[in-house]
Design a protein around this motif. Sequence first.
Motif, mmCIF file in Angstrom:
data_model
loop_
_atom_site.group_PDB
_atom_site.id
_atom_site.type_symbol
_atom_site.label_atom_id
_atom_site.label_comp_id
_atom_site.label_asym_id
_atom_site.label_seq_id
_atom_site.Cartn_x
_atom_site.Cartn_y
_atom_site.Cartn_z
ATOM 1 N N LYS A 206 44.923 45.874 37.031
ATOM 2 C CA LYS A 206 43.687 45.142 37.775
ATOM 3 C C LYS A 206 43.828 43.545 37.623
ATOM 4 O O LYS A 206 44.942 43.352 37.300
ATOM 5 C CB LYS A 206 42.800 45.651 36.494
ATOM 6 N N ASP A 207 42.722 43.286 38.990
ATOM 7 C CA ASP A 207 43.279 41.455 38.733
ATOM 8 C C ASP A 207 41.694 41.220 39.079
ATOM 9 O O ASP A 207 40.374 41.834 38.982
ATOM 10 C CB ASP A 207 43.674 41.367 39.936
ATOM 11 N N GLY A 208 41.308 40.220 38.451
ATOM 12 C CA GLY A 208 40.167 39.176 38.372
ATOM 13 C C GLY A 208 40.185 37.734 38.389
ATOM 14 O O GLY A 208 41.320 37.319 38.337
ATOM 15 N N CYS A 209 39.266 37.208 37.895
ATOM 16 C CA CYS A 209 39.103 35.636 37.251
ATOM 17 C C CYS A 209 38.319 35.227 36.619
ATOM 18 O O CYS A 209 37.681 35.677 35.862
ATOM 19 C CB CYS A 209 38.485 35.014 38.831
ATOM 20 N N LEU A 223 44.336 43.720 43.431
ATOM 21 C CA LEU A 223 44.834 43.204 42.705
ATOM 22 C C LEU A 223 46.420 42.151 43.805
ATOM 23 O O LEU A 223 46.535 42.589 45.270
ATOM 24 C CB LEU A 223 45.711 44.073 42.696
ATOM 25 N N GLY A 224 46.146 40.815 43.693
ATOM 26 C CA GLY A 224 47.390 39.911 43.883
ATOM 27 C C GLY A 224 46.328 39.177 44.729
ATOM 28 O O GLY A 224 46.656 37.717 45.105
ATOM 29 N N GLN A 225 45.016 39.109 44.780
ATOM 30 C CA GLN A 225 43.749 37.978 44.972
ATOM 31 C C GLN A 225 43.571 37.671 43.878
ATOM 32 O O GLN A 225 42.132 36.840 44.001
ATOM 33 C CB GLN A 225 42.818 38.741 46.174
ATOM 34 N N GLY A 226 43.379 37.839 42.477
ATOM 35 C CA GLY A 226 42.758 37.158 41.573
ATOM 36 C C GLY A 226 43.663 35.992 40.896
ATOM 37 O O GLY A 226 44.910 36.342 41.832
ATOM 38 N N LYS A 227 43.673 36.469 39.694
ATOM 39 C CA LYS A 227 44.768 34.703 38.308
ATOM 40 C C LYS A 227 44.763 35.886 37.836
ATOM 41 O O LYS A 227 46.151 34.559 37.169
ATOM 42 C CB LYS A 227 43.357 33.892 37.776
ATOM 43 N N VAL A 228 45.393 37.060 38.548
ATOM 44 C CA VAL A 228 46.544 37.427 37.265
ATOM 45 C C VAL A 228 48.130 36.901 38.076
ATOM 46 O O VAL A 228 48.232 37.516 39.368
ATOM 47 C CB VAL A 228 46.223 38.891 36.782
ATOM 48 N N ASN A 229 48.753 36.646 36.747
ATOM 49 C CA ASN A 229 50.106 36.336 38.045
ATOM 50 C C ASN A 229 50.754 37.388 37.202
ATOM 51 O O ASN A 229 51.987 37.444 37.201
ATOM 52 C CB ASN A 229 50.693 34.873 36.602
ATOM 53 N N TYR A 230 50.637 38.315 38.402
ATOM 54 C CA TYR A 230 51.868 40.095 38.225
ATOM 55 C C TYR A 230 53.507 39.931 38.206
ATOM 56 O O TYR A 230 53.880 40.530 38.012
ATOM 57 C CB TYR A 230 51.322 40.779 39.170
ATOM 58 N N PRO A 231 54.148 39.074 39.719
ATOM 59 C CA PRO A 231 55.151 38.578 39.205
ATOM 60 C C PRO A 231 55.621 38.426 37.732
ATOM 61 O O PRO A 231 56.682 38.944 36.831
ATOM 62 C CB PRO A 231 55.597 38.008 39.729
#
Length: 275
Positions: A206-209, A223-231
Amino acid sequence: MRVGILVNLHADMDLKEKFGELKEMGVESCQLVCWDRSLLNEETAAVVREAVREKGIEITAFWCGWEGPKVWNFYEGQETLGLVPQAFRFRRLEMLLEGSDFARLLGVDNLVTHVGYMPENPYDPNYHSVIACLKELALRCKNNGQNFLFETGQETPVTLKRAIQDIGTGNVGINLDPANLLMYGKGNPVDSLDVFGEYVMGIHGKDGCYPTNGYELGEEKPLGQGKVNYPAFIRKLKEIGYDGDITIEREISGEEQKKDILMAKQMLEELIAAE
C-alpha cells in the motif's frame, strides 16, 4: 516473495467468484479480512475452505476486525480504535479470540489486527493493561498453532517492538503496512526494518503520504504515487531475508481499485524480480 491481494469477507459475497478473479489476475494468495462477528463460525469456515480448495488460493493471514465504533483519525481514533480504549477492550478481545479459533478452522497460521494507539510511555497503566490483554490473545493463538501479528500504523516502531518483547509469548510478530507508518506519521517504513525487521511476518502493499495536519491521517495513494520508497523497501526486505508475501491493499472500490491493484502487482513483481 509472492504478490497477493487483500479480500474482505462479507455475508452476501460469492467467495469462489472473488477467488476466481484473483486467479485471473495471476494471484495465488490473499489475506482474508472480516469485521462481521456473526461470520466467525464453522458454516462460514466450510464455505471458505471449499473456495480455497476449488480455486487454489492460499490464505496467508486472517485479518480480524472488532465490534464497536471506529474513527480513523488522530482524535476520536484514540478513543475508538483497537484494544487500547478500555470501554471496548474486553468485548473486542472476545471477538479476536473467536477470530483465532475461526482461523484454526481455516488452517491459517497468522491472525492480524490493529491494536490501537499503544501508549509510548511504558509506565502508563493502560500500557500494561493492553499488554495483559494481548498476552491472553497471543496464548490463544499459540494454542491454535498461530502467530499473532500487529498491523502497523498506530504505534511507533520502538513502541511496537517493546510491546512484542513485553508480551513475551514467542509467537507475536508484525504485519507491516508501510503506508500506514507514513499516514499515521509514526515512522519511515524502510528505516523501521532496522528496528523491528526480525518480527516482520507479513507485508501490505500500500502507498500513502505523511499527514499534513494534526487531526487527519495522511492520504492513501495508488502504489508508486505516495511517499513509500518501494525500490528501497523491497531491497531492504531482501537484505533482512523476508521471503513471505506482499499483499496488496487499496482502500477504494470499483474499477479504479482493480486498475490500481493490477498496476501495483506489476510494479511489485518487477521490483521483486530485480537483482
